[in-house]
Design a protein around this motif. Structure first.
Motif, mmCIF file in Angstrom:
data_model
loop_
_atom_site.group_PDB
_atom_site.id
_atom_site.type_symbol
_atom_site.label_atom_id
_atom_site.label_comp_id
_atom_site.label_asym_id
_atom_site.label_seq_id
_atom_site.Cartn_x
_atom_site.Cartn_y
_atom_site.Cartn_z
ATOM 1 N N GLU A 128 0.822 -1.211 0.000
ATOM 2 C CA GLU A 128 0.000 0.000 0.000
ATOM 3 C C GLU A 128 0.858 1.264 0.000
ATOM 4 N N PHE A 129 1.913 1.298 0.804
ATOM 5 C CA PHE A 129 2.821 2.454 0.784
ATOM 6 C C PHE A 129 3.456 2.603 -0.597
ATOM 7 N N ARG A 130 3.875 1.485 -1.175
ATOM 8 C CA ARG A 130 4.503 1.511 -2.500
ATOM 9 C C ARG A 130 3.536 2.060 -3.540
ATOM 10 N N HIS A 131 2.288 1.608 -3.508
ATOM 11 C CA HIS A 131 1.280 2.094 -4.455
ATOM 12 C C HIS A 131 0.988 3.577 -4.247
ATOM 13 N N LEU A 132 0.900 4.008 -2.992
ATOM 14 C CA LEU A 132 0.659 5.426 -2.712
ATOM 15 C C LEU A 132 1.752 6.311 -3.308
ATOM 16 N N LEU A 133 2.962 5.783 -3.336
ATOM 17 C CA LEU A 133 4.093 6.534 -3.892
ATOM 18 C C LEU A 133 4.229 6.357 -5.399
ATOM 19 N N GLY A 134 3.379 5.522 -5.995
ATOM 20 C CA GLY A 134 3.462 5.261 -7.426
ATOM 21 C C GLY A 134 4.738 4.532 -7.810
ATOM 22 N N MET A 135 5.209 3.698 -6.912
ATOM 23 C CA MET A 135 6.489 3.012 -7.088
ATOM 24 C C MET A 135 6.257 1.569 -7.537
ATOM 25 N N SER A 136 7.037 1.107 -8.488
ATOM 26 C CA SER A 136 6.968 -0.291 -8.924
ATOM 27 C C SER A 136 7.775 -1.169 -7.964
ATOM 28 N N THR A 137 7.565 -2.479 -8.066
ATOM 29 C CA THR A 137 8.374 -3.379 -7.241
ATOM 30 C C THR A 137 9.849 -3.261 -7.615
ATOM 31 N N SER A 138 10.123 -3.039 -8.883
ATOM 32 C CA SER A 138 11.520 -2.886 -9.328
ATOM 33 C C SER A 138 12.167 -1.645 -8.727
ATOM 34 N N GLU A 139 11.419 -0.546 -8.696
ATOM 35 C CA GLU A 139 11.959 0.693 -8.128
ATOM 36 C C GLU A 139 12.210 0.535 -6.630
ATOM 37 N N LEU A 140 11.259 -0.068 -5.919
ATOM 38 C CA LEU A 140 11.463 -0.298 -4.487
ATOM 39 C C LEU A 140 12.655 -1.220 -4.272
ATOM 40 N N ALA A 141 12.754 -2.257 -5.082
ATOM 41 C CA ALA A 141 13.870 -3.195 -4.955
ATOM 42 C C ALA A 141 15.205 -2.484 -5.162
ATOM 43 N N ARG A 160 15.888 0.694 -4.685
ATOM 44 C CA ARG A 160 16.138 1.584 -3.546
ATOM 45 C C ARG A 160 16.508 0.820 -2.280
ATOM 46 N N ALA A 161 15.957 -0.392 -2.130
ATOM 47 C CA ALA A 161 16.216 -1.204 -0.934
ATOM 48 C C ALA A 161 17.369 -2.189 -1.147
ATOM 49 N N ARG A 162 17.964 -2.167 -2.320
ATOM 50 C CA ARG A 162 19.110 -3.030 -2.655
ATOM 51 C C ARG A 162 18.767 -4.526 -2.525
ATOM 52 N N THR A 163 17.689 -4.896 -3.232
ATOM 53 C CA THR A 163 17.294 -6.300 -3.314
ATOM 54 C C THR A 163 16.701 -6.528 -4.696
ATOM 55 N N LEU A 173 16.905 -5.732 5.948
ATOM 56 C CA LEU A 173 16.161 -5.418 4.733
ATOM 57 C C LEU A 173 14.868 -4.686 5.060
ATOM 58 N N ALA A 174 14.200 -5.047 6.133
ATOM 59 C CA ALA A 174 12.986 -4.329 6.544
ATOM 60 C C ALA A 174 13.304 -2.858 6.762
ATOM 61 N N GLY A 175 14.440 -2.583 7.371
ATOM 62 C CA GLY A 175 14.856 -1.200 7.568
ATOM 63 C C GLY A 175 15.113 -0.483 6.260
ATOM 64 N N ARG A 176 15.754 -1.172 5.316
ATOM 65 C CA ARG A 176 16.022 -0.561 4.010
ATOM 66 C C ARG A 176 14.728 -0.311 3.239
ATOM 67 N N ILE A 177 13.772 -1.229 3.353
ATOM 68 C CA ILE A 177 12.472 -1.044 2.685
ATOM 69 C C ILE A 177 11.748 0.152 3.291
ATOM 70 N N ALA A 178 11.716 0.233 4.607
ATOM 71 C CA ALA A 178 11.070 1.378 5.256
ATOM 72 C C ALA A 178 11.730 2.685 4.826
ATOM 73 N N ASP A 179 13.050 2.713 4.801
ATOM 74 C CA ASP A 179 13.762 3.916 4.366
ATOM 75 C C ASP A 179 13.410 4.269 2.927
ATOM 76 N N ALA A 180 13.352 3.262 2.061
ATOM 77 C CA ALA A 180 13.035 3.492 0.647
ATOM 78 C C ALA A 180 11.617 4.034 0.479
ATOM 79 N N LEU A 181 10.719 3.630 1.375
ATOM 80 C CA LEU A 181 9.336 4.100 1.325
ATOM 81 C C LEU A 181 9.153 5.421 2.070
ATOM 82 N N GLY A 182 10.162 5.827 2.833
ATOM 83 C CA GLY A 182 10.072 7.068 3.599
ATOM 84 C C GLY A 182 9.157 6.974 4.799
ATOM 85 N N VAL A 183 9.078 5.772 5.395
ATOM 86 C CA VAL A 183 8.225 5.573 6.569
ATOM 87 C C VAL A 183 9.056 5.033 7.734
ATOM 88 N N ARG A 184 8.494 5.136 8.927
ATOM 89 C CA ARG A 184 9.152 4.548 10.096
ATOM 90 C C ARG A 184 9.071 3.029 9.981
#
Length: 80
Positions: free
Chosen positions: A16-29, A31-34, A53-64
């Protein structure tokens, strides 16, 4: 070799956070180095997610980090 700690992530929240940001799974990956497949599996909760990795995903999404975990880290983060 020490066991890598895992995090109980909420795959639906990540998606849901990824969709709100208009981010694809590839873009999140990227940014999160996966990989995008790993992100997809984490969102579907079919694969474990390391705490790092959870921390990197949260950082990539800009959330806590607490925003994508199944259980809050502490009461202060719930109230925030």
């Amino acid at each position: 070799m020490p066991k890598t700690p895992t995090a109980a992530v909420n795959g639906t929240a990540i998606r849901e956070f990824r969709h709100l940001l208009g981010m694809s799974t590839s873009e999140l990956a990227d940014r999160a180095r996966t990989t995008s497949q790993h992100v997809s599996n984490i969102e579907l909760e079919t694969r474990a997610c390391s705490a790092v990795l959870a921390g990197r995903i949260a950082d990539a999404l800009g959330v806590r980090r607490a925003a994508i975990l199944r259980m809050p880290i502490n009461a202060e983060e719930v109230a925030a």
